[in-house]
Design an enzyme around this catalytic site. Structure first.
Site, PDB file in Angstrom:
ATOM      1  N   CYS A  89      -0.186 -69.597  16.218  1.00  0.00           N
ATOM      2  CA  CYS A  89      -0.610 -69.113  14.903  1.00  0.00           C
ATOM      3  C   CYS A  89      -2.088 -69.445  14.751  1.00  0.00           C
ATOM      4  O   CYS A  89      -2.557 -70.448  15.294  1.00  0.00           O
ATOM      5  CB  CYS A  89       0.233 -69.822  13.848  1.00  0.00           C
ATOM      6  SG  CYS A  89      -0.291 -69.510  12.177  1.00  0.00           S
TER       7      CYS A  89
ATOM      8  N   ARG B 253       5.922 -65.465  10.645  1.00  0.00           N
ATOM      9  CA  ARG B 253       6.627 -66.642  11.151  1.00  0.00           C
ATOM     10  C   ARG B 253       7.820 -67.018  10.275  1.00  0.00           C
ATOM     11  O   ARG B 253       8.797 -67.568  10.762  1.00  0.00           O
ATOM     12  CB  ARG B 253       5.686 -67.840  11.197  1.00  0.00           C
ATOM     13  CG  ARG B 253       4.444 -67.628  11.981  1.00  0.00           C
ATOM     14  CD  ARG B 253       3.598 -68.868  11.933  1.00  0.00           C
ATOM     15  NE  ARG B 253       4.351 -70.013  12.422  1.00  0.00           N
ATOM     16  CZ  ARG B 253       4.514 -70.318  13.695  1.00  0.00           C
ATOM     17  NH1 ARG B 253       3.974 -69.565  14.620  1.00  0.00           N
ATOM     18  NH2 ARG B 253       5.213 -71.367  14.053  1.00  0.00           N
TER      19      ARG B 253
ATOM     20  N   LYS C 112       5.468 -65.722  -3.296  1.00  0.00           N
ATOM     21  CA  LYS C 112       5.859 -65.250  -1.956  1.00  0.00           C
ATOM     22  C   LYS C 112       6.694 -66.317  -1.233  1.00  0.00           C
ATOM     23  O   LYS C 112       7.734 -66.010  -0.659  1.00  0.00           O
ATOM     24  CB  LYS C 112       4.599 -64.934  -1.138  1.00  0.00           C
ATOM     25  CG  LYS C 112       4.865 -64.745   0.347  1.00  0.00           C
ATOM     26  CD  LYS C 112       3.606 -64.555   1.143  1.00  0.00           C
ATOM     27  CE  LYS C 112       2.912 -65.806   1.602  1.00  0.00           C
ATOM     28  NZ  LYS C 112       3.517 -66.508   2.745  1.00  0.00           N
ATOM     29  N   ASN C 113       6.243 -67.576  -1.295  1.00  0.00           N
ATOM     30  CA  ASN C 113       6.913 -68.616  -0.514  1.00  0.00           C
ATOM     31  C   ASN C 113       8.257 -69.047  -1.095  1.00  0.00           C
ATOM     32  O   ASN C 113       8.999 -69.784  -0.463  1.00  0.00           O
ATOM     33  CB  ASN C 113       6.005 -69.838  -0.342  1.00  0.00           C
ATOM     34  CG  ASN C 113       4.904 -69.574   0.671  1.00  0.00           C
ATOM     35  OD1 ASN C 113       4.872 -68.510   1.299  1.00  0.00           O
ATOM     36  ND2 ASN C 113       3.996 -70.523   0.832  1.00  0.00           N
TER      37      ASN C 113
ATOM     38  N   ARG D 283       2.127 -75.034  14.782  1.00  0.00           N
ATOM     39  CA  ARG D 283       3.307 -74.696  13.975  1.00  0.00           C
ATOM     40  C   ARG D 283       4.595 -74.570  14.788  1.00  0.00           C
ATOM     41  O   ARG D 283       5.217 -73.496  14.839  1.00  0.00           O
ATOM     42  CB  ARG D 283       3.045 -73.419  13.173  1.00  0.00           C
ATOM     43  CG  ARG D 283       1.813 -73.531  12.317  1.00  0.00           C
ATOM     44  CD  ARG D 283       1.620 -72.353  11.427  1.00  0.00           C
ATOM     45  NE  ARG D 283       2.445 -72.418  10.233  1.00  0.00           N
ATOM     46  CZ  ARG D 283       2.379 -71.534   9.243  1.00  0.00           C
ATOM     47  NH1 ARG D 283       1.546 -70.531   9.327  1.00  0.00           N
ATOM     48  NH2 ARG D 283       3.140 -71.637   8.186  1.00  0.00           N
TER      49      ARG D 283
ATOM     50  N   ASP E 150      -2.666 -74.614   1.262  1.00  0.00           N
ATOM     51  CA  ASP E 150      -2.819 -73.188   0.956  1.00  0.00           C
ATOM     52  C   ASP E 150      -3.927 -72.911  -0.067  1.00  0.00           C
ATOM     53  O   ASP E 150      -4.206 -71.753  -0.373  1.00  0.00           O
ATOM     54  CB  ASP E 150      -1.486 -72.604   0.451  1.00  0.00           C
ATOM     55  CG  ASP E 150      -0.517 -72.349   1.589  1.00  0.00           C
ATOM     56  OD1 ASP E 150      -0.918 -72.496   2.764  1.00  0.00           O
ATOM     57  OD2 ASP E 150       0.654 -72.001   1.316  1.00  0.00           O
TER      58      ASP E 150
ATOM     59  N   ARG F 124      -0.628 -59.654   3.034  1.00  0.00           N
ATOM     60  CA  ARG F 124       0.625 -60.379   3.316  1.00  0.00           C
ATOM     61  C   ARG F 124       1.071 -61.203   2.117  1.00  0.00           C
ATOM     62  O   ARG F 124       2.266 -61.435   1.943  1.00  0.00           O
ATOM     63  CB  ARG F 124       0.414 -61.340   4.504  1.00  0.00           C
ATOM     64  CG  ARG F 124       0.392 -60.668   5.852  1.00  0.00           C
ATOM     65  CD  ARG F 124       0.400 -61.710   6.940  1.00  0.00           C
ATOM     66  NE  ARG F 124       1.313 -62.778   6.571  1.00  0.00           N
ATOM     67  CZ  ARG F 124       1.135 -64.062   6.848  1.00  0.00           C
ATOM     68  NH1 ARG F 124       0.086 -64.445   7.519  1.00  0.00           N
ATOM     69  NH2 ARG F 124       2.017 -64.967   6.474  1.00  0.00           N
TER      70      ARG F 124
HETATM   71  C1  UD1 Z   1       4.992 -73.434   4.603  1.00  0.00           C
HETATM   72  C2  UD1 Z   1       4.369 -72.312   3.804  1.00  0.00           C
HETATM   73  C3  UD1 Z   1       2.879 -72.225   4.103  1.00  0.00           C
HETATM   74  C4  UD1 Z   1       2.198 -73.586   3.879  1.00  0.00           C
HETATM   75  C5  UD1 Z   1       2.934 -74.686   4.615  1.00  0.00           C
HETATM   76  C6  UD1 Z   1       2.411 -76.063   4.286  1.00  0.00           C
HETATM   77  C7  UD1 Z   1       6.188 -70.738   3.581  1.00  0.00           C
HETATM   78  C8  UD1 Z   1       6.765 -69.425   3.956  1.00  0.00           C
HETATM   79  N1  UD1 Z   1       5.038 -71.085   4.174  1.00  0.00           N
HETATM   80  O1  UD1 Z   1       4.839 -73.127   5.981  1.00  0.00           O
HETATM   81  O2  UD1 Z   1       2.300 -71.254   3.229  1.00  0.00           O
HETATM   82  O3  UD1 Z   1       0.871 -73.532   4.338  1.00  0.00           O
HETATM   83  O4  UD1 Z   1       4.335 -74.664   4.291  1.00  0.00           O
HETATM   84  O5  UD1 Z   1       2.450 -76.299   2.928  1.00  0.00           O
HETATM   85  O6  UD1 Z   1       6.721 -71.439   2.748  1.00  0.00           O
HETATM   86  N2  UD1 Z   1       5.943 -78.969  11.815  1.00  0.00           N
HETATM   87  C9  UD1 Z   1       6.402 -79.504  12.989  1.00  0.00           C
HETATM   88  N3  UD1 Z   1       7.644 -79.106  13.441  1.00  0.00           N
HETATM   89  C10 UD1 Z   1       8.416 -78.224  12.753  1.00  0.00           C
HETATM   90  C11 UD1 Z   1       7.940 -77.703  11.542  1.00  0.00           C
HETATM   91  C12 UD1 Z   1       6.692 -78.087  11.091  1.00  0.00           C
HETATM   92  O7  UD1 Z   1       5.716 -80.284  13.630  1.00  0.00           O
HETATM   93  O8  UD1 Z   1       9.526 -77.923  13.213  1.00  0.00           O
HETATM   94  C13 UD1 Z   1       4.597 -79.356  11.308  1.00  0.00           C
HETATM   95  C14 UD1 Z   1       3.630 -78.171  11.248  1.00  0.00           C
HETATM   96  O9  UD1 Z   1       3.015 -77.935  12.485  1.00  0.00           O
HETATM   97  C15 UD1 Z   1       2.657 -78.617  10.178  1.00  0.00           C
HETATM   98  C16 UD1 Z   1       3.545 -79.416   9.216  1.00  0.00           C
HETATM   99  O10 UD1 Z   1       4.727 -79.733   9.944  1.00  0.00           O
HETATM  100  O11 UD1 Z   1       1.686 -79.461  10.724  1.00  0.00           O
HETATM  101  C17 UD1 Z   1       3.925 -78.694   7.956  1.00  0.00           C
HETATM  102  O12 UD1 Z   1       4.373 -77.382   8.280  1.00  0.00           O
HETATM  103  P1  UD1 Z   1       5.531 -76.661   7.474  1.00  0.00           P
HETATM  104  O13 UD1 Z   1       5.748 -77.340   6.179  1.00  0.00           O
HETATM  105  O14 UD1 Z   1       6.704 -76.490   8.367  1.00  0.00           O
HETATM  106  O15 UD1 Z   1       4.888 -75.228   7.228  1.00  0.00           O
HETATM  107  P2  UD1 Z   1       5.708 -73.900   7.080  1.00  0.00           P
HETATM  108  O16 UD1 Z   1       7.053 -74.196   6.528  1.00  0.00           O
HETATM  109  O17 UD1 Z   1       5.604 -73.098   8.329  1.00  0.00           O
END
Ligand code: UD1
Length: 417
Positions: A117, A93, A22-23, A122, A305, A397
């Site tokens: 979330c 998201r 999925k990711n 996030r 995850d 999902r």
């Molecule tokens: C992706 C995965 C999700 C997984 C996560 C962490 C997808 C679609 N989803 O989510 O399944 O649980 O990676 O492995 O691929 N952060 C910030 N600012 C930002 C972006 C992120 O502070 O602009 C922080 C987040 O709050 C979190 C950390 O960075 O604490 C990692 O999040 P991130 O890697 O961005 O998660 P997703 O990409 O949303």
């Protein structure tokens, strides 16, 4: 609303085929917005997040042709929209992944700001800061991100935290920027490498994806590509834990063992045995489970995850296990439900202490997010008696036909409509 009913305590056996990731599918589908020609993707998992992103692409004007055998053809040559509305973004998201491609190709994107979330704050500040460095003008109003740019310009970006979708958004945007972009402290998840492989097939010039430094030479345009999505490592890991908590032996087909090293190492520590052959892994869990400790962190460390699923296993292991969650602030929502099934878990801040119990008992429980739902299914498989899981739209999902796959392995599991 559908529910899942499980009569626990059954041993599993047989083979299960892992679906596409999925990711990886989500960013790869949005990458088609960058192309002037048709893209054709196979091994697309039939899960609700994929349906949502296809709906979003179709809303933007892409021609979406869903074929049999989990394939899709996408033609974005006539895309004219640039807006991802609140109604879609609030259900997923990852819709934020259209921001980079729309901005790079059309110079304009209006994407609803993802709200709070269940598992953490996030924010998307790192996506926005990176796009600003590439030359975009970004304003936030009425709950929307409004981004404009005549032409993005290559630059150096240092990510404060290695964000997965942030890395993907910026990598996609930089493909059509003028000159070279270097992104440092990027996330190293294999799904990012899968996305880069597709983009390079479309004509992009990306080096270093899958490491913490990615270099992108901008090109004028991208063409179409044919690509098969990588296997879902979280689904494979979930089935490994299913074998572990039921003391069973199963064969996992169509997976990528290399992506599962950390998860398998931890399962070995708990007493689970593996035999690998190409893209097949036999999981044997005929011994008692031992307590283990895990600390979640970005790839290649232990994946957040898989944390909830491991908590179900630890609940039944001999001794006391510890989980430290470092990626998300609030990813222990499954704990209270597991406690209702007889687990002995205490939480302090980002740490959970799990004292193994000799048995869990079935109970009505409620799913709170995608991976939390999986942990309840796993606990239900191991528990004595009946477990009724509600709010399983979370599970839908990200897991393709999970109840059918488990039933084919011998579990007594049924979806109640
Ligand atoms: C992706 C995965 C999700 C997984 C996560 C962490 C997808 C679609 N989803 O989510 O399944 O649980 O990676 O492995 O691929 N952060 C910030 N600012 C930002 C972006 C992120 O502070 O602009 C922080 C987040 O709050 C979190 C950390 O960075 O604490 C990692 O999040 P991130 O890697 O961005 O998660 P997703 O990409 O949303």
């Amino acid at each position: 609303m559908d529910q899942i009913r499980i009569c626990g305590g059954k041993k599993l056996n047989g083979k299960v085929k892992i679906s596409g990731a999925k990711n990886a599918a989500l960013p790869i589908l949005t990458a088609s917005l960058l192309a002037h020609w048709e893209c054709s993707f196979s091994n697309i998992p039939n899960v609700r997040d994929v349906t949502t992103v296809l709906h979003l692409l179709s809303d933007l004007g892409a021609k979406v042709d869903l074929l049999e055998n989990n394939s899709v053809k996408l033609d974005s040559s006539h895309v004219c929209g640039y807006e991802a509305a609140y109604d879609l973004v609030r259900t997923m998201r990852a819709s934020i992944l259209v921001l980079g491609p729309l901005l790079a190709r059309f110079g304009r994107a209006r994407v609803s700001l993802p709200g709070g979330c269940a598992i953490g704050l996030r924010p998307v500040n790192l996506h926005l800061n990176g796009l600003r460095k590439l030359g975009a003008k970004i304003e936030l109003h009425n709950g929307y991100i409004d981004a404009r740019a005549d032409k993005l310009k290559g630059c150096n970006i240092l990510l404060e935290t290695p964000t997965v979708t942030g890395t993907e958004n910026l990598m996609m945007a930089a493909c059509l920027a003028q000159g070279e972009t270097i992104i440092k402290n990027t996330a190293c998840e294999p799904e990012i490498l899968d996305l880069a492989c597709v983009l390079n097939k479309m004509g992009a010039k990306i080096q270093g994806a899958g490491t913490d430094c990615i270099r992108i030479q901008g090109v004028d345009g991208l063409s179409g590509a044919k690509y098969s999505i990588m296997p879902d490592r979280v689904e494979a890991g979930t089935f490994m834990v299913a074998a572990a908590v039921t003391g069973s032996q199963i064969q996992i087909d169509d997976c990528c063992p290399e992506h599962l090293t950390t998860v398998m190492d931890k399962l070995r520590e708990a007493g689970v045995e593996f035999e690998e052959k190409n893209d097949k892994i036999t999981v044997s869990a005929e011994k008692d489970l031992r307590a283990i400790d895990i600390k979640t962190a970005p790839y290649p460390s232990f994946p957040t995850d898989m944390q909830a699923q491991f908590m179900s296993l630890m609940s039944l292991a001999q001794g006391t296990s510890m989980v430290i969650e470092t990626v998300f602030e609030n990813r222990f929502m499954h704990v209270l439900e597991l406690i209702r099934m007889g687990a002995d878990i205490k939480i302090e801040g980002h740490t959970a202490m799990i004292k193994g119990v000799s048995r869990l008992s079935g109970a009505p429980v409620m799913a709170t997010d995608l991976r939390a739902s999986a942990s309840l299914v796993l606990a239900g498989l191991a528990a004595e008696g009946e477990t009724l899981i509600s709010r399983i739209y979370h599970l839908d999902r990200g897991y393709e036909s999970i109840e059918q796959k488990l039933a084919s392995l011998g579990a007594e599991i049924k979806r109640l409509k």
